[in-house]
Design a protein around this motif. Structure first.
Motif, mmCIF file in Angstrom:
data_model
loop_
_atom_site.group_PDB
_atom_site.id
_atom_site.type_symbol
_atom_site.label_atom_id
_atom_site.label_comp_id
_atom_site.label_asym_id
_atom_site.label_seq_id
_atom_site.Cartn_x
_atom_site.Cartn_y
_atom_site.Cartn_z
ATOM 1 N N LYS A 424 12.724 -25.966 -21.590
ATOM 2 C CA LYS A 424 12.175 -26.962 -20.752
ATOM 3 C C LYS A 424 10.388 -27.303 -20.901
ATOM 4 C CE LYS A 424 10.908 -24.451 -15.694
ATOM 5 N NZ LYS A 424 10.328 -23.209 -15.166
ATOM 6 N N VAL A 425 11.117 -28.452 -20.307
ATOM 7 C CA VAL A 425 10.016 -29.470 -20.086
ATOM 8 C C VAL A 425 8.310 -29.783 -19.134
ATOM 9 C CG1 VAL A 425 10.602 -30.908 -22.245
ATOM 10 C CG2 VAL A 425 10.810 -31.308 -19.482
ATOM 11 N N PRO A 426 7.245 -29.127 -19.275
ATOM 12 C CA PRO A 426 6.623 -29.883 -18.357
ATOM 13 C C PRO A 426 6.849 -30.562 -17.258
ATOM 14 C CG PRO A 426 5.373 -29.795 -20.588
ATOM 15 C CD PRO A 426 6.819 -29.721 -20.813
ATOM 16 N N LEU A 427 6.516 -30.758 -16.022
ATOM 17 C CA LEU A 427 6.932 -31.172 -14.643
ATOM 18 C C LEU A 427 6.564 -32.407 -14.979
ATOM 19 C CD1 LEU A 427 9.301 -30.638 -12.808
ATOM 20 C CD2 LEU A 427 7.201 -29.886 -11.295
ATOM 21 N N PHE A 428 5.416 -33.456 -15.754
ATOM 22 C CA PHE A 428 4.539 -34.133 -15.787
ATOM 23 C C PHE A 428 5.469 -35.352 -16.465
ATOM 24 C CE2 PHE A 428 2.751 -32.538 -19.330
ATOM 25 C CZ PHE A 428 3.208 -33.589 -20.346
ATOM 26 N N ILE A 429 6.596 -34.930 -17.768
ATOM 27 C CA ILE A 429 7.285 -35.800 -18.449
ATOM 28 C C ILE A 429 8.136 -36.284 -17.527
ATOM 29 C CG2 ILE A 429 8.952 -35.416 -20.199
ATOM 30 C CD1 ILE A 429 6.757 -33.510 -21.728
ATOM 31 N N PRO A 430 8.772 -35.798 -16.706
ATOM 32 C CA PRO A 430 9.928 -35.912 -16.432
ATOM 33 C C PRO A 430 9.376 -37.049 -15.265
ATOM 34 C CG PRO A 430 9.805 -33.667 -16.149
ATOM 35 C CD PRO A 430 9.049 -34.001 -17.046
ATOM 36 N N ALA A 431 8.449 -36.597 -14.570
ATOM 37 C CA ALA A 431 7.383 -37.270 -13.204
ATOM 38 C C ALA A 431 7.316 -38.600 -13.498
ATOM 39 C CB ALA A 431 6.639 -36.262 -12.798
ATOM 40 N N ILE A 432 6.332 -38.787 -14.952
ATOM 41 C CA ILE A 432 6.061 -39.867 -15.562
ATOM 42 C C ILE A 432 7.120 -40.604 -15.642
ATOM 43 C CG2 ILE A 432 4.683 -40.752 -17.297
ATOM 44 C CD1 ILE A 432 3.436 -38.585 -17.681
ATOM 45 N N PHE A 433 8.186 -40.106 -16.353
ATOM 46 C CA PHE A 433 8.875 -41.665 -17.063
ATOM 47 C C PHE A 433 10.077 -41.812 -15.541
ATOM 48 C CE2 PHE A 433 13.557 -41.981 -18.180
ATOM 49 C CZ PHE A 433 13.632 -42.378 -19.523
ATOM 50 N N SER A 434 10.019 -41.079 -14.763
ATOM 51 C CA SER A 434 10.946 -41.127 -13.228
ATOM 52 C C SER A 434 10.489 -42.850 -13.020
ATOM 53 C CB SER A 434 11.850 -40.678 -12.280
ATOM 54 O OG SER A 434 10.477 -39.838 -12.342
ATOM 55 N N PHE A 435 8.878 -42.604 -13.098
ATOM 56 C CA PHE A 435 8.265 -43.274 -12.439
ATOM 57 C C PHE A 435 8.622 -45.098 -13.476
ATOM 58 C CE2 PHE A 435 4.237 -45.675 -11.823
ATOM 59 C CZ PHE A 435 4.103 -46.187 -10.667
ATOM 60 N N THR A 436 8.380 -44.989 -14.661
ATOM 61 C CA THR A 436 8.356 -45.629 -15.150
ATOM 62 C C THR A 436 10.225 -46.029 -15.187
ATOM 63 O OG1 THR A 436 6.611 -44.415 -16.888
ATOM 64 C CG2 THR A 436 8.104 -46.825 -17.627
ATOM 65 N N CYS A 437 10.313 -45.623 -15.529
ATOM 66 C CA CYS A 437 12.409 -46.569 -14.959
ATOM 67 C C CYS A 437 11.761 -47.405 -13.787
ATOM 68 C CB CYS A 437 13.210 -45.547 -15.137
ATOM 69 S SG CYS A 437 13.228 -44.540 -16.784
ATOM 70 N N PHE A 438 11.747 -46.439 -12.358
ATOM 71 C CA PHE A 438 11.694 -47.209 -10.887
ATOM 72 C C PHE A 438 10.922 -48.346 -10.713
ATOM 73 C CE2 PHE A 438 12.712 -42.671 -9.660
ATOM 74 C CZ PHE A 438 13.864 -43.207 -9.906
ATOM 75 N N PHE A 439 9.607 -48.112 -12.152
ATOM 76 C CA PHE A 439 8.567 -49.473 -11.842
ATOM 77 C C PHE A 439 9.979 -50.440 -12.944
ATOM 78 C CE2 PHE A 439 5.758 -51.655 -14.326
ATOM 79 C CZ PHE A 439 5.057 -51.591 -13.440
ATOM 80 N N MET A 440 10.360 -50.227 -12.848
ATOM 81 C CA MET A 440 10.916 -51.031 -14.313
ATOM 82 C C MET A 440 12.433 -52.092 -13.387
ATOM 83 S SD MET A 440 11.461 -50.635 -18.553
ATOM 84 C CE MET A 440 12.280 -48.346 -17.933
ATOM 85 N N VAL A 441 12.381 -50.756 -12.468
ATOM 86 C CA VAL A 441 13.442 -51.798 -11.643
ATOM 87 C C VAL A 441 13.125 -52.222 -10.590
ATOM 88 C CG1 VAL A 441 14.969 -50.944 -9.756
ATOM 89 C CG2 VAL A 441 15.246 -49.833 -11.780
ATOM 90 N N PHE A 442 11.797 -51.906 -10.259
ATOM 91 C CA PHE A 442 11.268 -53.376 -9.041
ATOM 92 C C PHE A 442 10.346 -54.319 -9.930
ATOM 93 C CE2 PHE A 442 6.887 -54.538 -7.251
ATOM 94 C CZ PHE A 442 7.374 -54.951 -6.190
ATOM 95 N N LEU A 443 10.524 -53.971 -10.977
ATOM 96 C CA LEU A 443 10.292 -55.690 -11.906
ATOM 97 C C LEU A 443 10.941 -56.552 -11.997
ATOM 98 C CD1 LEU A 443 7.822 -56.938 -13.694
ATOM 99 C CD2 LEU A 443 8.757 -55.365 -15.648
ATOM 100 N N SER A 444 12.243 -55.869 -12.177
ATOM 101 C CA SER A 444 14.005 -56.717 -12.456
ATOM 102 C C SER A 444 13.990 -56.871 -10.967
ATOM 103 C CB SER A 444 14.982 -55.996 -12.412
ATOM 104 O OG SER A 444 14.731 -55.514 -14.328
ATOM 105 N N LEU A 445 13.785 -56.489 -9.743
ATOM 106 C CA LEU A 445 13.894 -57.330 -8.558
ATOM 107 C C LEU A 445 13.051 -58.070 -8.037
ATOM 108 C CD1 LEU A 445 14.798 -53.904 -6.645
ATOM 109 C CD2 LEU A 445 16.660 -55.733 -7.068
#
Length: 496
Positions: A424-445
């Protein structure tokens, strides 16, 4: 869920007169001791070393040897580019740790597809699967295979260019050999992957050692004013991170084969952490070696950084570098095919792909049909069409769906709190990573709305496909006939 076996001869039951068979029937192969009750299934043959080799072998492709200049170009300075390499390694580790939790709590193969299916249901998972099947996987495999064909022939044709038809023929041979290897034996696939992973690390060591030797001798002029503020491009940093995350992509492939991992509760997290530490260490030191020998201007002007580096440092020995790059590409092809054939196998088992893809060869214990399904599409895309533009259409979809899968981890923390979570990982780890992914998607658009829009439209064709092929009880007659014919080509299948 019953397993299927594919073979025209054996069925896992002794066809003898004593057992109700007939004289002349082909005896079935002996049941393996690890196949309980005669069930034919994928075996747990992925050890810790093999797991590490799958991750490292798929992450390290041609990119680190050919063109790390994208990060330098968009970051604006040597020092900032090294910071981006380190930061992308840490972010990728966050994603990998999130997938380690998903892989140990949902012990099914299939990677992104399985996690989206568990968290958000079949329709979202099918859309991801559809985009993978019709474009992303065959195009990605074709591109890395083209790099293999280019670099395996380069020493033969030096100093002339390699003819285009020769590249495509060599590429076809490479794809065919990888398909054959994965069809014949899981054990040999993993052994070859370990060997190729060590060859990649050897190639990186050949770059790092002389580079660091020169650095320790005092060759530091290219690092002067490494963090010159006037050179740093804040507007280009998101693009630099995009390039860096692409270079680290591949940490998720072990999750595609979870069912074949020995002791996944310990092996998956350990393999991921060790692999990411090794890759980040190698990537940063390789770039330090490049900058020691080449100036930023020379690196930006080079079409193949490792070849330019070898030419300056090794003289005639530099001819070996393209061979190492080709082996690196072959390892990526092998690891990728091994991993995502399991995704098609699992999707078939869940009813999202034709049943034939969930069948396992009764003697070789490989998902033969799932391995071979990409072969015609990959070869077709190799010889026709602009593969690179197709990858541009689809590149943002990778991060969109990985972000959705990691968001599913957070979602299931609240909707399924009683799910077993050995890791089990601390919740901030998936939160930061998923935010990074969606930011890159927004950047692509934002940066390329036309190409990403086309890619998004292609993926949305998965919605009508879902209703046509999955939801409607009465499938078109032509589709039923095609499935029956495909089953006949693969071979007879029986339940075990």
């Amino acid at each position: 869920m019953t397993r299927r076996s594919v073979n025209g001869e054996g069925t896992g039951v002794n066809n003898t007169p004593q057992n109700g068979g007939h004289p002349g029937d082909t005896p079935a192969p002996k049941e393996e001791p690890d196949a309980p009750n005669g069930k034919v299934e994928l075996r747990k043959k992925v050890t810790l070393l093999r797991g590490i080799s799958i991750i490292i072998g798929t992450i390290i492709g041609a990119g680190i040897f050919i063109s790390p200049k994208g990060i330098l170009k968009n970051s604006g300075s040597v020092g900032m580019s090294l910071v981006v390499w380190i930061a992308c390694g840490v972010l990728s580790l966050f994603g990998a740790l999130s997938y380690a939790e998903l892989g140990t709590s949902i012990q099914k193969s299939g990677g992104h597809y399985t996690y989206i299916l568990e968290a958000f249901g079949p329709q979202m998972a099918f859309i991801r699967l559809w985009a993978d099947l019709i474009a992303i996987r065959p195009a990605g495999l074709a591109v890395i295979s083209l790099a293999f064909g280019q670099y395996i022939l380069e020493p033969i044709f030096m100093p002339c260019g390699v003819p285009e038809i020769a590249i495509k023929l060599a590429t076809s041979i490479g794809i065919t050999s990888v398909m054959y290897l994965n069809s014949m034996s899981t054990s040999w696939t993993n052994r070859i992957q370990i060997l190729l992973t060590f060859s990649k690390l050897l190639a990186i060591a050949i770059i790092i050692v002389p580079g660091l030797y020169m650095l320790f001798k005092g060759e530091t002029k290219n690092f002067e004013n490494a963090f010159e503020v006037s050179n740093i491009k804040l507007t280009g940093l998101p693009l630099a991170f995009y390039s860096g995350m692409y270079a680290y992509a591949g940490w998720f492939y072990l999750n595609f084969v979870t069912e074949e991992v020995e002791n996944p509760e310990k092996t998956v997290p350990l393999a991921i952490c060790i692999s990411m530490a090794i890759v980040t260490f190698c990537y940063v030191l390789t770039n330090v070696a490049y900058y020691t020998v080449m100036s930023a201007e020379e690196l930006l002007a080079s079409q193949a950084v490792a070849v330019t580096f070898a030419g300056k440092m090794m003289g005639n020995f530099s001819v070996a570098v393209p061979v190492f790059v080709a082996l690196s590409c072959f390892g990526s092809m092998n690891g990728c095919l091994f991993a995502f054939s399991r995704m098609f196998y699992v999707a078939s088992r869940e009813g999202h792909l034709p049943e034939v893809l969930s069948m396992i060869h009764v003697r070789r214990h490989t998902p033969l049909a799932a391995v071979l399904v990409l072969y015609p599409m990959t070869v077709f895309q190799l010889f026709v069409g602009d593969i690179y533009s197709l990858l541009n259409f689809m590149s943002f979809l990778r991060w969109l769906f990985i972000g959705v899968a990691v968001l599913g981890l957070i979602y299931m923390r609240y909707t399924r709190p009683d799910m077993p979570r050995p890791f089990k990982v601390p919740l901030f780890i998936p939160a930061i990573f998923s935010f990074t992914c969606f930011f890159m998607v927004f950047l692509s658009l934002y940066s390329d709305p036309v190409n990403t829009g086309i890619g998004f439209a292609i993926s949305l064709t998965g919605i009508p496909a879902y209703y046509i092929f999955i939801v409607f009880d009465r499938r078109p007659k032509w589709l039923q006939d095609a499935i029956v014919q495909l089953k006949g080509l693969i071979g007879g299948a029986v339940d075990h």
